[in-house]
Design an enzyme around this catalytic site. Structure first.
Site: not given
Length: 257
Positions: A61, A79
């Site tokens: 991972w 945004h």
């Protein structure tokens, strides 16, 4: 009558094709470049935690390091300053994330002029041939720019005069955002606005008008050439980042064959 079994059968037999519109995320994925003194986003990077070794003998991972607006990504209304009171990426309505798509192909015109800007007359001509824009759906602008995505320099297409990438005129951006039932605009370039849009009035009109109207943007799409002008169903899957202004997203299209 139940519909989901019919959908599953159509997917299994290929009567409905799933088309991936997403650019893979790698360290070489092109990102938006802003001039000083503006801050820039972090390029995508994997940091390995373990890979079948002493740090984790049975598993592999990583941590990921990236910006919200890297690669194929969703712009949420918050945004932009015009949408600062609008939803963040975790609050975007599900009806926007699973919605019909219209594809407007201007790739031949962009091949002749990388600074091409979509005008209201172009959209009206498309409507005369294909019908109305989808209520609550997406307009996907096919420019052929995805062909450049593996080469960041060609993708940005910048010189001493600035970036030369296609987009939408100021008048058309405002008209699409305020006068049509669209939920969002999707493009193949690094952002929803044209390369020259910093010099428009207002600057970056797609961001200004679409996000200000509570609508969304999608960028760095691929494979729009595989979609029909009408009839595709778009599935957009961003990370539901609470407070996030956007997110990398997996974007799929369901197309009846």
């Amino acid at each position: 009558m139940p519909l989901l079994p019919d959908l599953l059968e159509a997917l299994a037999t290929g009567r409905i094709e799933v088309v991936d519109l997403t650019a893979p995320l790698t360290e070489s994925t092109p990102i938006l470049r802003l001039p000083e003194p503006f801050a820039n986003t972090t390029p995508f990077r994997l940091e390995q935690l373990s890979r079948y070794d002493d740090a984790g003998p049975g598993w592999y991972w990583n941590d990921i390091h990236t910006g919200e607006h890297t690669g194929t990504h969703l712009d949420a209304p918050v945004h932009w300053i015009t949408g600062k009171d609008g939803p963040d990426v975790s609050q975007v309505p599900l009806g926007t994330l699973v919605a019909p798509a219209a594809v407007l192909d201007v790739s031949q015109r962009v091949a002749a002029d990388p600074d091409f800007l979509l005008e209201v007359s172009d959209v009206r001509a498309w409507q005369a041939e294909h019908g109305a824009l989808p209520d609550g759906g997406w307009l996907l602008l096919r420019t052929g720019w995805d062909e450049r995505a593996a080469d960041a320099e060609r993708f940005h297409n910048a010189d001493d005069t600035g970036s030369h990438t296609p987009g939408v005129s100021t008048e058309c951006a405002r008209w699409l955002a305020e006068r049509t039932p669209l939920a969002g605009l999707g493009v193949e370039t690094v952002g929803t606005d044209a390369g020259a849009a910093a010099g428009f009035d207002p600057p970056f009109p797609c961001h200004h008008y679409f996000l200000g109207a509570g609508k969304c943007g999608l960028t760095q799409l691929r494979n729009l050439a595989r979609l029909p002008a009408t009839g595709a169903l778009l599935v957009v899957a961003p990370l539901p980042i609470v407070g996030g202004s956007g997110s990398p997203a997996r974007v799929l299209a369901l197309v009846q064959r």
